[in-house]
Design a protein around this motif. Structure first.
Motif, mmCIF file in Angstrom:
data_model
loop_
_atom_site.group_PDB
_atom_site.id
_atom_site.type_symbol
_atom_site.label_atom_id
_atom_site.label_comp_id
_atom_site.label_asym_id
_atom_site.label_seq_id
_atom_site.Cartn_x
_atom_site.Cartn_y
_atom_site.Cartn_z
ATOM 1 N N UNK A 36 58.684 -8.601 22.844
ATOM 2 C CA UNK A 36 58.840 -9.753 21.958
ATOM 3 C C UNK A 36 58.088 -10.926 22.574
ATOM 4 N N UNK A 37 57.923 -11.964 21.779
ATOM 5 C CA UNK A 37 57.255 -13.163 22.294
ATOM 6 C C UNK A 37 58.041 -13.724 23.477
ATOM 7 N N UNK A 38 59.367 -13.755 23.363
ATOM 8 C CA UNK A 38 60.194 -14.294 24.443
ATOM 9 C C UNK A 38 60.069 -13.439 25.708
ATOM 10 N N UNK A 39 60.020 -12.130 25.567
ATOM 11 C CA UNK A 39 59.859 -11.256 26.737
ATOM 12 C C UNK A 39 58.533 -11.544 27.447
ATOM 13 N N UNK A 52 51.527 -12.734 18.307
ATOM 14 C CA UNK A 52 52.319 -13.280 17.204
ATOM 15 C C UNK A 52 51.438 -13.463 15.960
ATOM 16 N N UNK A 53 50.263 -14.049 16.141
ATOM 17 C CA UNK A 53 49.338 -14.249 15.017
ATOM 18 C C UNK A 53 48.901 -12.926 14.398
ATOM 19 N N UNK A 54 48.695 -11.920 15.229
ATOM 20 C CA UNK A 54 48.196 -10.629 14.761
ATOM 21 C C UNK A 54 49.312 -9.648 14.412
ATOM 22 N N UNK A 55 50.559 -10.111 14.513
ATOM 23 C CA UNK A 55 51.738 -9.297 14.217
ATOM 24 C C UNK A 55 51.769 -8.016 15.070
ATOM 25 N N UNK A 56 51.648 -8.211 16.388
ATOM 26 C CA UNK A 56 51.635 -7.098 17.350
ATOM 27 C C UNK A 56 52.834 -7.135 18.287
ATOM 28 N N UNK A 57 53.838 -7.962 17.972
ATOM 29 C CA UNK A 57 55.025 -8.062 18.822
ATOM 30 C C UNK A 57 56.046 -6.990 18.468
ATOM 31 N N UNK A 58 56.973 -6.747 19.382
ATOM 32 C CA UNK A 58 58.041 -5.781 19.148
ATOM 33 C C UNK A 58 58.778 -6.168 17.869
ATOM 34 N N UNK A 75 53.245 -4.791 38.411
ATOM 35 C CA UNK A 75 51.979 -4.901 37.677
ATOM 36 C C UNK A 75 51.932 -3.854 36.574
ATOM 37 N N UNK A 76 52.343 -2.627 36.878
ATOM 38 C CA UNK A 76 52.352 -1.568 35.867
ATOM 39 C C UNK A 76 53.345 -1.870 34.752
ATOM 40 N N UNK A 77 54.504 -2.418 35.101
ATOM 41 C CA UNK A 77 55.484 -2.798 34.076
ATOM 42 C C UNK A 77 54.908 -3.880 33.159
ATOM 43 N N UNK A 78 54.240 -4.850 33.747
ATOM 44 C CA UNK A 78 53.630 -5.927 32.960
ATOM 45 C C UNK A 78 52.528 -5.368 32.067
ATOM 46 N N UNK A 79 51.727 -4.489 32.620
ATOM 47 C CA UNK A 79 50.669 -3.838 31.829
ATOM 48 C C UNK A 79 51.266 -3.162 30.603
ATOM 49 N N UNK A 80 52.333 -2.404 30.800
ATOM 50 C CA UNK A 80 52.975 -1.725 29.676
ATOM 51 C C UNK A 80 53.598 -2.711 28.699
ATOM 52 N N UNK A 81 54.137 -3.805 29.206
ATOM 53 C CA UNK A 81 54.727 -4.828 28.336
ATOM 54 C C UNK A 81 53.664 -5.490 27.462
ATOM 55 N N UNK A 82 52.418 -5.491 27.917
ATOM 56 C CA UNK A 82 51.333 -6.117 27.158
ATOM 57 C C UNK A 82 50.753 -5.203 26.075
ATOM 58 N N UNK A 83 51.181 -3.995 26.037
ATOM 59 C CA UNK A 83 50.696 -3.099 24.983
ATOM 60 C C UNK A 83 51.284 -3.551 23.650
ATOM 61 N N UNK A 84 50.540 -3.414 22.564
ATOM 62 C CA UNK A 84 51.053 -3.848 21.253
ATOM 63 C C UNK A 84 52.415 -3.236 20.923
ATOM 64 N N UNK A 85 53.270 -4.057 20.337
ATOM 65 C CA UNK A 85 54.593 -3.686 19.855
ATOM 66 C C UNK A 85 55.595 -3.358 20.969
ATOM 67 N N UNK A 86 55.260 -3.617 22.223
ATOM 68 C CA UNK A 86 56.156 -3.291 23.332
ATOM 69 C C UNK A 86 57.086 -4.433 23.713
ATOM 70 N N UNK A 141 55.613 -14.426 31.890
ATOM 71 C CA UNK A 141 54.737 -15.530 32.308
ATOM 72 C C UNK A 141 55.482 -16.466 33.256
ATOM 73 N N UNK A 142 56.713 -16.768 32.936
ATOM 74 C CA UNK A 142 57.518 -17.652 33.790
ATOM 75 C C UNK A 142 57.717 -17.020 35.171
#
Length: 168
Positions: free
Chosen positions: A127-130, A159-165, A114-125, A135-136
């Protein structure tokens, strides 16, 4: 000193139960609940089971100190989160029901993940595929459909807001 600590712990637990139930499992998961069932701890103490078939009354300072009650016994269970959601829905608060359902799904996911996912959801952390891979994983490994949908939605939004890695 020990008596005053025990009284303090008991008072805190009583206040927590009066305000919002914690770590409860209803004994009859198919029964319908409504607003009149809140707070569960006061209205249906017979539903309260903590840990591995322990009673709420078993949570005492003495049992914590002797190791009979551990933090594992205090973990919230998905069944009670879903019941809390049913109560919220009966009160006309569908958004809160949705949040309880999402939280119930997350009880299946290890805390570290859960903590790893939380960190992955932070802006620029991520990619869309990650994010789609997370999600999968939530979908397939933990059957966390609501959370998986949330992650996919976040990926599209980022992606729309340009917040991906790589976007910065």
């Amino acid at each position: 000193m020990n008596d005053s600590v025990e009284l303090l712990v008991k008072k805190i637990l009583e206040e927590m139960v009066a305000e919002k139930p914690m770590a409860f499992t209803p004994t009859s998961p198919t029964s319908s609940v409504g607003v009149e069932d809140y707070p569960i701890a006061q209205k249906h103490p017979d539903w309260i089971v903590v840990g591995d078939n322990k009673k709420f009354e078993d949570i005492t300072l003495e049992n914590v100190l002797n190791g009979s009650i551990t933090s594992k016994d205090l973990r919230i269970k998905p069944e009670i989160l879903l019941k809390q959601g049913e109560i919220a829905k009966a009160a006309g608060r569908e958004a809160i029901e949705y949040n309880f359902s999402r939280a119930a799904e997350l009880t299946k996911v290890p805390d570290e993940r859960v903590l790893e996912i939380y960190n992955a959801l932070r802006p620029y952390r991520s990619s869309k595929q990650e994010l789609f891979d997370i999600a999968k994983e939530l979908d397939e490994r933990y059957q966390a459909k609501i959370c998986a949908s949330f992650i996919r939605e976040a990926a599209e939004h980022y992606e729309r807001r340009k917040k991906l890695k790589g976007d910065n």
